[in-house]
Design an enzyme around this catalytic site. Structure first.
Site, PDB file in Angstrom:
ATOM      1  N   ILE A  58       0.836  -1.204   0.000  1.00  0.00           N
ATOM      2  CA  ILE A  58       0.000   0.000   0.000  1.00  0.00           C
ATOM      3  C   ILE A  58       0.869   1.251   0.000  1.00  0.00           C
ATOM      4  CG2 ILE A  58      -1.662   1.359   1.322  1.00  0.00           C
ATOM      5  CD1 ILE A  58      -2.846  -1.253   2.359  1.00  0.00           C
ATOM      6  N   SER A  59       1.848   1.296   0.904  1.00  0.00           N
ATOM      7  CA  SER A  59       2.702   2.481   0.995  1.00  0.00           C
ATOM      8  C   SER A  59       4.023   2.144   1.668  1.00  0.00           C
ATOM      9  CB  SER A  59       1.997   3.606   1.759  1.00  0.00           C
ATOM     10  OG  SER A  59       1.805   3.238   3.115  1.00  0.00           O
ATOM     11  N   THR A  60       5.006   3.000   1.400  1.00  0.00           N
ATOM     12  CA  THR A  60       6.323   2.880   2.016  1.00  0.00           C
ATOM     13  C   THR A  60       6.585   4.148   2.809  1.00  0.00           C
ATOM     14  OG1 THR A  60       7.152   1.538   0.185  1.00  0.00           O
ATOM     15  CG2 THR A  60       8.788   2.609   1.578  1.00  0.00           C
ATOM     16  N   GLY A  61       6.941   3.988   4.092  1.00  0.00           N
ATOM     17  CA  GLY A  61       7.181   5.142   4.950  1.00  0.00           C
ATOM     18  C   GLY A  61       8.563   5.124   5.558  1.00  0.00           C
ATOM     19  N   GLU A  63       9.327   4.582   8.647  1.00  0.00           N
ATOM     20  CA  GLU A  63       9.485   3.560   9.679  1.00  0.00           C
ATOM     21  C   GLU A  63       9.265   2.152   9.155  1.00  0.00           C
ATOM     22  OE1 GLU A  63       6.308   4.620  12.146  1.00  0.00           O
ATOM     23  OE2 GLU A  63       7.114   6.553  12.741  1.00  0.00           O
ATOM     24  N   ASN A  65       6.625  -0.407   6.133  1.00  0.00           N
ATOM     25  CA  ASN A  65       5.826  -0.548   4.929  1.00  0.00           C
ATOM     26  C   ASN A  65       4.471  -1.136   5.277  1.00  0.00           C
ATOM     27  OD1 ASN A  65       8.882  -1.263   4.334  1.00  0.00           O
ATOM     28  ND2 ASN A  65       8.091  -0.182   2.584  1.00  0.00           N
ATOM     29  N   LYS A  80       1.141  -3.231   8.873  1.00  0.00           N
ATOM     30  CA  LYS A  80       2.323  -2.367   8.882  1.00  0.00           C
ATOM     31  C   LYS A  80       3.484  -3.146   9.476  1.00  0.00           C
ATOM     32  CE  LYS A  80       3.888   2.293  10.150  1.00  0.00           C
ATOM     33  NZ  LYS A  80       3.473   3.605  10.688  1.00  0.00           N
ATOM     34  N   ASP A 192       3.798  14.843  13.871  1.00  0.00           N
ATOM     35  CA  ASP A 192       4.190  14.809  12.456  1.00  0.00           C
ATOM     36  C   ASP A 192       2.946  14.917  11.583  1.00  0.00           C
ATOM     37  OD1 ASP A 192       6.084  14.721  10.416  1.00  0.00           O
ATOM     38  OD2 ASP A 192       6.010  12.547  10.241  1.00  0.00           O
ATOM     39  N   ASP A 209      -0.180   7.075  10.744  1.00  0.00           N
ATOM     40  CA  ASP A 209       1.224   7.177  11.152  1.00  0.00           C
ATOM     41  C   ASP A 209       1.354   7.833  12.533  1.00  0.00           C
ATOM     42  OD1 ASP A 209       2.082   5.910   8.878  1.00  0.00           O
ATOM     43  OD2 ASP A 209       2.510   7.740   7.781  1.00  0.00           O
TER      44      ASP A 209
END
Length: 263
Positions: A58-61, A63, A65, A80, A192, A209
């Protein structure tokens, strides 16, 4: 022997996932995330009935994925997986220092990352319990956090930065309420908050997040609180929204006068 067989089985599953469901450019992402210990955690979650199949990234952050997964009833969730690399630890260290929930914590980097994952799980619980819209937390096991999936069967929800916001004033007030209610009710400061850490789904903002969120009594809570306010005001100021002054919102938050701040 059982662990070796388990690891080999899950490793083949990930290889199949990489081949059939992702771009070749994602291969390094999978190699970084799916180390042996993480695969064994996923296996435990499978045995417990939380995971039946792993689908796509879904997404890469900073901290970790987030992956789209389904349980045996085909219900979708978000998984996550927090990376245990040195760079990840450096990214989170400024939020650990001074947080009483990390007091006395020592040990390996992996233990710190597991504690961080559990911190996000508890932050999501606190936010959800106090009426702040976040993905509902389901289960946390070491560096893996299972939570509500936001989206439909075809695609996940967009981040606020990528969305077409139909009623920006209403959304702005709701996001400001996240900041105020987060502080006054959940006793947390996100730290954040921005258009990158808010989803937009069916006209509603959803805060994500939340691992770095600190308690309201943290030494740097006011600094992070003002940072959140400024980030949100900066994003909405060019979207035909009447922006409330940063310092005014901050003072109203600290004074507890929510209604005057957002109306």
């Amino acid at each position: 022997m059982l662990y070796e067989e388990t690891y080999s089985y899950l490793d083949r599953c990930v290889d199949s996932l990489k081949t059939s469901r992702t771009r070749s450019s994602d291969n390094k992402t999978y190699a970084d995330v799916f180390d042996k210990q993480t695969l064994l955690v996923i296996y435990d979650l499978m045995n417990a009935g939380y995971i039946d199949s792993l689908h796509y990234l879904i997404s890469t952050g900073k901290e970790g994925n987030i992956f789209h997964i389904k349980d045996k009833n085909e219900k979708a969730y978000a998984l996550k997986i927090f990376r245990s690399q040195t760079t990840t630890f450096k990214n989170i260290s400024k939020y650990i220092d001074g947080d009483p929930r990390f007091k006395g914590l020592s040990g390996s980097r992996r233990k710190i990352i597991s504690a961080w994952a559990n911190k996000e799980y508890r932050n999501l619980q606190r936010y959800s319990k106090n009426g702040i819209r976040v993905p509902k937390p389901i289960k946390c096991e070491k560096n893996c956090l299972l939570m509500e999936y936001i989206g439909d069967k075809d695609k996940p929800a967009l981040k606020l930065k990528d969305a077409v916001i139909e009623k920006p004033t209403i959304v702005y007030k709701k996001v400001i309420s996240f900041i105020i209610d987060g502080y006054k009710k959940a006793h947390l400061v996100h730290g954040d908050m921005s258009e990158y850490n808010i989803l937009y789904w069916k006209g509603e903002p959803i805060l994500i997040d939340c691992g770095q969120a600190i308690t309201a009594d943290h030494l740097n809570s006011k600094e992070f609180l003002l940072k959140d306010i400024r980030n949100i005001n900066k994003f909405f100021e060019n979207r035909d929204v009447k922006i409330i002054d940063d310092e005014r919102i901050l003072q109203k938050v600290l004074d507890g006068e929510k209604e005057d701040a957002i109306h």
